[in-house]
Every structure is written in structure tokens, then in C-alpha cells.
Design an enzyme around this catalytic site. Structure first.
Site, PDB file in Angstrom:
ATOM      1  N   TYR A 170      -6.544   2.069   6.792  1.00  0.00           N
ATOM      2  CA  TYR A 170      -5.437   0.915   6.628  1.00  0.00           C
ATOM      3  C   TYR A 170      -5.362   0.193   7.491  1.00  0.00           C
ATOM      4  O   TYR A 170      -4.539  -0.858   7.550  1.00  0.00           O
ATOM      5  CB  TYR A 170      -4.038   1.965   6.130  1.00  0.00           C
ATOM      6  N   CYS A 205      25.114  47.227  -1.018  1.00  0.00           N
ATOM      7  CA  CYS A 205      26.351  48.074  -0.590  1.00  0.00           C
ATOM      8  C   CYS A 205      26.600  48.901  -1.883  1.00  0.00           C
ATOM      9  O   CYS A 205      26.664  48.377  -2.968  1.00  0.00           O
ATOM     10  CB  CYS A 205      27.374  46.986  -0.300  1.00  0.00           C
ATOM     11  N   LYS A 225       2.211   4.439   1.388  1.00  0.00           N
ATOM     12  CA  LYS A 225       2.409   5.302   2.951  1.00  0.00           C
ATOM     13  C   LYS A 225       2.005   6.651   2.772  1.00  0.00           C
ATOM     14  O   LYS A 225       2.797   7.238   2.343  1.00  0.00           O
ATOM     15  CB  LYS A 225       3.576   5.081   3.343  1.00  0.00           C
ATOM     16  N   ASP A 245       1.212  10.302   3.796  1.00  0.00           N
ATOM     17  CA  ASP A 245       1.930  11.212   4.818  1.00  0.00           C
ATOM     18  C   ASP A 245       0.922  12.275   5.169  1.00  0.00           C
ATOM     19  O   ASP A 245       0.594  13.473   4.919  1.00  0.00           O
ATOM     20  CB  ASP A 245       3.095  11.916   3.766  1.00  0.00           C
ATOM     21  N   CYS A 294      27.470  47.271   4.932  1.00  0.00           N
ATOM     22  CA  CYS A 294      28.006  46.432   4.341  1.00  0.00           C
ATOM     23  C   CYS A 294      28.895  45.455   5.239  1.00  0.00           C
ATOM     24  O   CYS A 294      29.925  45.952   5.793  1.00  0.00           O
ATOM     25  CB  CYS A 294      28.764  46.693   3.229  1.00  0.00           C
ATOM     26  N   CYS A 302      34.103  48.047  -3.070  1.00  0.00           N
ATOM     27  CA  CYS A 302      34.013  47.117  -2.007  1.00  0.00           C
ATOM     28  C   CYS A 302      34.367  45.579  -2.515  1.00  0.00           C
ATOM     29  O   CYS A 302      34.422  45.124  -3.620  1.00  0.00           O
ATOM     30  CB  CYS A 302      32.498  46.732  -1.670  1.00  0.00           C
ATOM     31  N   CYS A 335      32.714  45.916   3.736  1.00  0.00           N
ATOM     32  CA  CYS A 335      33.583  47.142   3.558  1.00  0.00           C
ATOM     33  C   CYS A 335      33.015  48.129   4.572  1.00  0.00           C
ATOM     34  O   CYS A 335      33.278  49.207   4.932  1.00  0.00           O
ATOM     35  CB  CYS A 335      33.467  47.608   2.013  1.00  0.00           C
ATOM     36  N   GLU A 355       0.710  -1.165   0.049  1.00  0.00           N
ATOM     37  CA  GLU A 355      -0.201  -0.002  -0.049  1.00  0.00           C
ATOM     38  C   GLU A 355       0.900   1.139   0.084  1.00  0.00           C
ATOM     39  O   GLU A 355       2.028   1.344   0.371  1.00  0.00           O
ATOM     40  CB  GLU A 355      -0.671   0.101   1.344  1.00  0.00           C
ATOM     41  N   LYS A 380      10.575   3.484   2.780  1.00  0.00           N
ATOM     42  CA  LYS A 380      10.398   5.098   2.637  1.00  0.00           C
ATOM     43  C   LYS A 380      11.016   5.683   1.609  1.00  0.00           C
ATOM     44  O   LYS A 380      12.041   5.277   0.969  1.00  0.00           O
ATOM     45  CB  LYS A 380      10.735   5.694   3.988  1.00  0.00           C
TER      46      LYS A 380
HETATM   47  S1  IVH Z   1      -0.288   0.551   9.054  1.00  0.00           S
HETATM   48  C1  IVH Z   1       0.866  -1.221  13.186  1.00  0.00           C
HETATM   49  N1  IVH Z   1      -0.610   1.288   6.572  1.00  0.00           N
HETATM   50  O1  IVH Z   1       2.558   5.477   8.972  1.00  0.00           O
HETATM   51  C2  IVH Z   1       0.719  -0.723  11.963  1.00  0.00           C
HETATM   52  N2  IVH Z   1       0.161   2.922   8.315  1.00  0.00           N
HETATM   53  O2  IVH Z   1       4.986   5.012  10.846  1.00  0.00           O
HETATM   54  C3  IVH Z   1       0.135   0.391  11.763  1.00  0.00           C
HETATM   55  N3  IVH Z   1       0.886   5.068   7.617  1.00  0.00           N
HETATM   56  O3  IVH Z   1       1.442   5.862  12.299  1.00  0.00           O
HETATM   57  C4  IVH Z   1       0.039   1.234  10.315  1.00  0.00           C
HETATM   58  N4  IVH Z   1      -0.072   4.841   5.499  1.00  0.00           N
HETATM   59  O4  IVH Z   1       0.331   7.077  10.272  1.00  0.00           O
HETATM   60  C5  IVH Z   1      -0.095   1.716   7.850  1.00  0.00           C
HETATM   61  N5  IVH Z   1      -0.802   2.095   4.402  1.00  0.00           N
HETATM   62  C6  IVH Z   1      -0.545   2.320   5.599  1.00  0.00           C
HETATM   63  C7  IVH Z   1      -0.082   3.975   6.206  1.00  0.00           C
HETATM   64  C8  IVH Z   1       0.252   3.767   7.450  1.00  0.00           C
HETATM   65  C9  IVH Z   1       0.727   5.769   6.441  1.00  0.00           C
HETATM   66  C10 IVH Z   1       1.461   5.878   8.850  1.00  0.00           C
HETATM   67  C11 IVH Z   1       0.479   5.537  10.057  1.00  0.00           C
HETATM   68  C12 IVH Z   1       1.496   5.243  11.075  1.00  0.00           C
HETATM   69  C13 IVH Z   1       2.864   5.569  10.311  1.00  0.00           C
HETATM   70  C14 IVH Z   1       3.803   4.536  11.057  1.00  0.00           C
END
Ligand code: IVH
Length: 673
Positions: A229, A426, A119, A121, A408, A431, A411, A117, A317
Site C-alpha cells: 500500500y 450447588c 484498511k 488488519d 456454593c 439455596c 449458601c 483503500e 475505522k
Molecule cells: S498507508 C504513512 N494504507 O494501518 C501511511 N496503511 O495506522 C502509511 N494499514 O501501520 C500507511 N491498510 O499497517 C496504509 N491501505 C492501507 C493500509 C494501511 C492497513 C495499516 C498500516 C499502518 C497502519 C496505520
């Protein structure tokens, strides 16, 4: 006062419309209007109800938003801790994790599937549904205790008030990420900018700030999304694996992360990461990696957890584009036009694949806008090839505000404030900093391209009083150079030879090298294309200059001022006396076919052996050709040097004429060099 019947009708219509859009969005995943249009409808509904609160009945869509401001957020314990994820930036570590997970589980000889999946942000949150009704939202907090943000979560479109089912579980804790779309982020910041309010640094900060607002009406103006998630505690619902759980959430009206996959193949896992990384800018919200999870819940259980993170998942990451660092110091540098530029010295951080230690702050206004000062922690960002920038304050260090100097720093001449610009300058032409920067520019590659006179050598020459102006360069003698530390006779002679060659560079490069304000490379070429030498240019008025297409009033005024500047003109005359003789540019080829390259689009690729890139380009233009920057069907001629690479292949595919360097010179009637 009761509402006029027209408003009552409009209100009812809006309620109906919004409910229909909600259904299209959440249940059918097929919205028929944009988020902005939806928000406008909702806002109109809010406005009507603000004027006529009696219309805000239980059934109004605003009620999933409603609520008066709170005094403060309440702390709530999670029934089950919200763990975080082990993470890595290293492909090898992902491979190791994958292998050891498979080895560990192999005892069962299980057919092992991994869910992959994005991640997200954003901000982690837990939503609690009791008997199908949304009752609470809690931020992750420290994992054990978070803030109750139910009032704000009600304003999120992805948080249904009730689960879409007749037979909901008694308890469902859904975990996921609250994110803000790039488009919404831009809208909110634009509104804040217009109101003179400080801007949010990034969508995550804005999402987090919004969730923690006390007034949900403000939160409703900052559209957030929720994507599930995972699960917390449940009663009356169990799924065999993660994907099955996510499918059930979707069916209940809870959005989950898109762009997912299910695979047992390591290559596919890595390919998912690569695809996400290269497509990250096309996603509607920030993604900072991919998450790899063992799909099967029973296997997850066998793998178990460490104290803060499960063993069944890992986050791979992306290289960070944004980081925080300590702002150690703000240095003020003096540029070649005398402009004072503040520059932040930060604790070195790794951002976007490089280590950053210095970041320009542009000017005093920019520092004020950012509200940063030495001792603060600041956000540093760098995306792609973009130069790093400080985008905001992360943590106030409590130090005194930074003030730009009034004199400056090199100088000590009192600085002047440019009226039409935000720049301090300046004004002292003598200078040493201004001279040093002007010299560096003068000898640089795109200017007169003098090899052997690097920054350090120039600094020594300035220090020893051998250079007090650009013209002094041409009075230098090999013996003087040879006496400098670490400068042998050979290097000295080479530098003198390089200076000799630079005396006859073309007029465009000479003009650019002089460092006249607003006269960049292109403008210099335009001017030199019109007037062959300085003598001719000295006879023109500001109006004559402005008559030239591509020269605007700012450039014209700056160039006129320079031509009227006696010191500068004396300095240039001295150069001429010392043998500087810029060459007139070849007259531009007429469109009537003059020039062998007239009407042809030309591109160079690979390492040319006799011509420099610049010479090759100038020759092309002198013979009436035009330069292209890439291979397309508009290209007529590709000139190849050594190791031409993909451009050659593409040109051949398109059937474009290809010439080697020598053949190209021959075509132009130029002697091989
Ligand atoms: S699973 C026990 N899935 O990443 C595992 N986390 O560093 C629970 N996050 O606090 C997290 N996308 O805020 C999971 N597809 C995803 C995610 C995800 C973002 C974040 C989440 C978590 C942090 C962990």
C-alpha cells in the site's frame, strides 16, 4: 543416500508445477488451484527435500522459503520512518478532513483525487528490493527500527524473489500489510487444537506471531499474504501518484490492496466505507476500516507530515469488534439449576457498538482453556448481535490462577461435579440463589408472564421468607406485597391480579416455567401437545417419553427424574391447591382440513392491538396454521398490526393475502377481544 529415481522425477515435476502455479498466481492473477492444494504441493516438496537435501537446488521453489532457524531476530533501522495513520471513527471528522484538505490545496485549484483503500488488519512490513532482488523484510517496529524477518517473508507467496522486469530500479522499498486469510487462520488453529496447543486469538495475532518465528519452516506452514500500500525510499523509480505507484508494483509482481477506488467526490468516499463495512465478512481477510489518501505525490508533499502521521491520509475505522480490557474480577453466579457460572467483570470497553462490562466465562474448563485470571489484559470480541466473549490473553498480569469454588458462593453447600458435564452445581434446592433464579424464570414473559414481580421484588420476598418455593407465589396476598418498600397498594393489587391470570396459562407454558432441566420452550410444547396435563404426564415412563419424536434420551431422563422427585411433585400439588389450573393445549389440527388455517403459512407483522404476539401464534397453531418467520412466496397469509413496515410491502408485491387483526380473528371465529 541418493534419491531413488522415482522421487527425483516427482521432485522435478513438483518444481515445475509449483513454478507454473506461481506464475499463474502472481503474474496473471489467475490461479488454477486453491491455496490449500498449492500448500499441499509445496509441503510434499519440502518433505522430499527433507529426506533428500541434495535435491533442494537453487532453483527449487522451496528456496524462497528455506533457511535454518535463527538465534534471534535482528533489529534494523528503516531508511525512512514508517509512519502510522491518523484515524477516526466519526463521519463528521472525515468530512472535516476532506474539506480542510481540499481548502488547503485549493490555492492550486488542483483537480483533487482521493485514493480509497481498505484498511487491512494485519502487520505492517517493509520489503527491500535491490536491483530487482528481494533482500530484506523488516517489521514496522516502532516506526524507526524494526525486526529483520527476511527468512519468514520468503515464505510468503505475495513476496516475489525477483521483480518481474528486465530493468528494475536500483532500490525499491515496498510497504504493505502482511495478513492471514480467514481460511488459513481456521486451518492453522484446527491443527493447533488437534495438537493440544493454545489457539491464536485472531488472524492478526497469528500473522504477527508467524512473522516473528525464528524457524521459517514453521512459518511456511502458516500461509500469509502480502498486500502493498505504499513506498519507502526508492532509487530509479518515481510515480506521479499513489495509484500509478501501485499499478507499477502490480506489474512487477507485487500484489497491492484490492477493492480500491479513485475519486474527488466525498459521497463516493463515504459510500466506499459503507460498502466495505457491510461487506467486510465476505472479504477473505480482516479489514478494519477504509484509508483515504490524496493520490497525487506532489500534493502529498505539499500537505506534509505531522510527527507520526501524514496529513495527506486518514483512516476511517469501522466500529471495533475486538478490544482489550483489564479483567478485574471473576464472579461466580448460581443459576436456576444450581449451575455455577463464572463471569468476568472487565473494565468497561466499547466493542461492536456497545459498552461491555460483564462477559460470561461459561465454566472452569473454559477459564483454563483461555488461561485468563484477574489482573490480566484480555481480548474481548463481539460481532453483530453475538454476545461478547473473551477470546484470549493479551497480557499476563502475573496474578495467581483462578480456581472455581468448592462451595456454593451463596449458601456454602459443597458443590457437586456433574459427571457428564463440565459444570459444577450447588445441590441445595433451598439455596436462595437457585430459588431466586427459578422465580425469575417462572414469572418471565415466555413462561407464566406475571407482570409486576421484578427481580428486586422477588429478592425482597425471598429475603423476608415470604417465598420459599415457586408455589408460595400463589399464596401471596396483596397486603403483604403492599408492605414492601416502594410497592404501593395499586402495584400490589396489580401483581396479585397478574398472578391470578397466570394460574390458567396453558400447560406448555406451565411446564416451561417450572424450569425442568433440558425442558425448553419447544420441548414443553411438544410434551403438552401429547399429554394434556400433569396428571396424564405422571403416568408415563421414560420410554413413553422417548417414543415422542423430538424428545431425546437426555430430555426424557431429566423429565422422568423430575416426575419422580417427591419435593417437586409436592410443590406442584400445592400450586394446584392454590388454584393453579394450566389449560390443556387445543388438540393439533388434523391434516384433513380441520381448522380454518389448515395448510396455510401465516406471518404476523406490526404492532398487534388486541392479541399479544404469543397469543396470535398460539391461535394460529390451534387452528391448524403454520408460522413463518419471513415473507416469501410460501407465505399464504400476512396478518398486520399497526406500522407494518417492509414485510407488508413485500407481501403485497408477491400478491399474498393480507388481513388486519380484527378480520383475522373473525376468520377464526374468535370473538374480537
Ligand atoms: S498507508 C504513512 N494504507 O494501518 C501511511 N496503511 O495506522 C502509511 N494499514 O501501520 C500507511 N491498510 O499497517 C496504509 N491501505 C492501507 C493500509 C494501511 C492497513 C495499516 C498500516 C499502518 C497502519 C496505520
Amino acid at each position: 543416500m541418493s534419491a531413488p529415481s522415482k522421487l527425483v522425477t516427482e521432485h522435478a515435476a513438483l518444481c515445475e508445477q509449483i513454478a507454473a502455479h506461481d506464475e499463474a498466481y502472481y503474474q496473471r492473477d489467475a490461479p488454477t488451484i486453491s491455496d490449500a492444494e498449492y500448500d499441499a504441493l509445496l509441503r510434499r516438496l519440502f518433505d522430499i527435500e527433507a529426506a533428500h537435501p541434495e535435491l533442494a537446488s537453487e532453483t527449487s521453489p522451496t528456496q524462497r522459503v528455506a533457511g535454518a532457524p535463527l538465534g534471534q531476530l535482528e533489529s534494523v533501522a528503516h531508511r525512512k520512518p514508517m509512519l502510522s495513520l491518523a484515524n477516526t471513527y466519526s463521519r463528521e471528522e472525515v468530512v472535516d478532513w476532506f474539506d480542510s484538505t481540499r481548502d488547503f490545496l485549493a490555492a492550486d485549484d488542483a483537480a483533487l483525487a482521493f485514493r480509497i483503500e481498505p484498511k487491512l488488519d494485519g502487520v505492517a512490513i517493509e520489503l527491500v528490493y535491490e536491483h530487482g532482488r528481494f533482500v530484506r523484510a523488516i517489521t514496522r517496529g516502532d516506526g524507526k527500527v524494526g525486526d529483520d524477518v527476511t527468512h519468514n517473508a520468503r515464505t510468503i507467496r505475495g513476496v516475489p524473489r525477483t521483480l518481474h522486469t528486465e530493468s528494475p530500479p536500483a532500490l525499491l522499498e515496498v510497504r504493505g500489510e502482511v495478513v492471514m486469510r480467514h481460511a488459513s487462520f481456521a486451518t492453522v488453529n484446527a491443527r493447533r487444537e488437534a495438537a493440544g496447543e493454545p489457539l491464536f486469538v485472531n488472524p492478526r495475532n497469528l500473522a504477527s506471531g508467524t512473522l516473528k518465528l525464528l524457524d521459517p519452516r514453521e512459518a511456511a506452514r502458516r500461509p500469509l499474504d502480502f498486500l502493498g500500500y505504499g513506498l519507502g525510499v526508492t532509487d530509479g523509480f518515481e510515480a506521479e501518484g499513489h495509484t500509478q505507484a501501485m499499478e507499477q508494483l502490480e506489474a512487477w509482481g507485487l500484489p497491492t490492496t484490492a477493492e480500491w477506488g479513485l475519486t474527488g467526490d466525498l459521497e463516493a468516499v463515504l459510500a466506499h466505507y459503507d460498502a466495505l463495512l457491510s461487506g467486510r465478512d465476505d472479504l477473505p481477510f480482516d479489514v478494519d476500516g477504509s484509508v483515504i489518501k490524496v493520490n497525487d505525490h506532489a500534493l502529498q508533499k505539499r500537505l506534509g507530515e505531522r510527527s507520526r502521521s501524514p496529513r495527506w491520509a486518514i483512516a476511517f475505522k469501522f466500529p471495533a469488534r475486538s478490544a482489550t480490557s483489564m479483567l478485574r474480577e471473576i464472579q461466580v453466579q448460581v443459576g436456576r439449576t444450581g449451575a455455577l457460572t463464572p463471569r468476568a467483570v472487565i473494565e468497561p470497553v466499547h466493542v461492536g457498538g456497545v459498552t461491555i462490562e460483564h462477559v460470561t466465562l461459561h465454566n472452569g474448563d473454559e477459564i483454563a482453556r483461555l488461561g485468563v485470571k484477574p489482573g490480566d489484559r484480555v481480548f474481548v470480541e463481539r460481532a453483530g448481535d453475538v454476545i461478547p466473549k473473551i477470546v484470549g490473553l493479551a497480557e499476563d498480569g502475573g496474578g495467581p490462577p483462578f480456581v472455581m469454588p468448592t462451595a456454593c458462593p451463596v449458601c456454602a453447600t459443597p458443590v457437586v461435579d456433574d459427571e457428564d458435564e463440565v459444570v459444577l452445581r450447588c445441590p441445595n434446592r433451598a439455596c436462595p440463589a437457585v430459588l431466586q433464579r427459578r422465580l425469575e424464570h417462572f414469572v418471565s414473559r415466555n413462561a407464566l408472564d406475571v407482570d409486576g414481580l421484578g427481580t428486586k421484588v422477588l429478592a425482597l420476598l425471598v429475603e423476608q421468607g415470604l417465598l420459599t418455593s415457586l408455589a408460595d407465589l400463589f399464596a401471596l396476598e396483596a397486603e403483604q406485597l403492599a408492605e414492601l418498600p416502594r410497592m404501593g397498594e395499586i402495584s400490589a393489587r396489580n401483581a396479585i391480579e397478574a398472578l391470578q391470570a397466570s394460574r390458567t396459562r396453558n400447560f406448555a407454558r406451565f411446564l416451561f416455567a417450572l424450569g425442568i432441566r433440558h425442558v425448553g420452550q419447544h420441548v414443553a410444547e411438544v410434551i403438552a401437545g401429547r399429554w394434556p396435563d400433569l396428571a396424564a404426564l405422571r403416568g408415563v415412563s421414560t420410554e413413553d417419553l422417548e417414543d415422542v419424536a423430538e424428545i431425546g434420551p437426555t430430555v426424557a431422563a431429566s423429565l422422568s427424574a423430575w416426575l419422580a422427585d417427591d419435593d417437586e411433585q409436592r410443590m406442584v400439588d400445592r400450586m394446584f391447591e392454590l388454584g393453579v389450573a394450566p389449560q390443556a393445549l387445543a388438540p393439533p389440527a388434523e391434516d384433513d382440513g380441520a381448522g380454518v388455517l389448515a395448510g396455510l403459512n401465516v406471518l404476523f407483522t406490526g404492532a398487534l392491538q388486541t392479541l399479544s404476539r404469543r397469543e396470535a401464534q398460539e391461535l394460529t397453531k390451534a387452528h391448524g396454521g403454520k408460522l413463518l418467520s419471513g415473507v416469501s412466496k410460501n407465505l399464504d397469509l400476512l396478518v398486520v398490526g399497526e406500522k407494518p413496515g417492509s414485510k407488508l410491502k413485500k407481501a403485497q408485491e408477491l400478491g399474498i393475502e393480507v388481513l388486519e387483526e380484527a378480520a383475522f380473528l373473525e376468520r377464526l371465529g374468535e370473538a374480537p377481544r
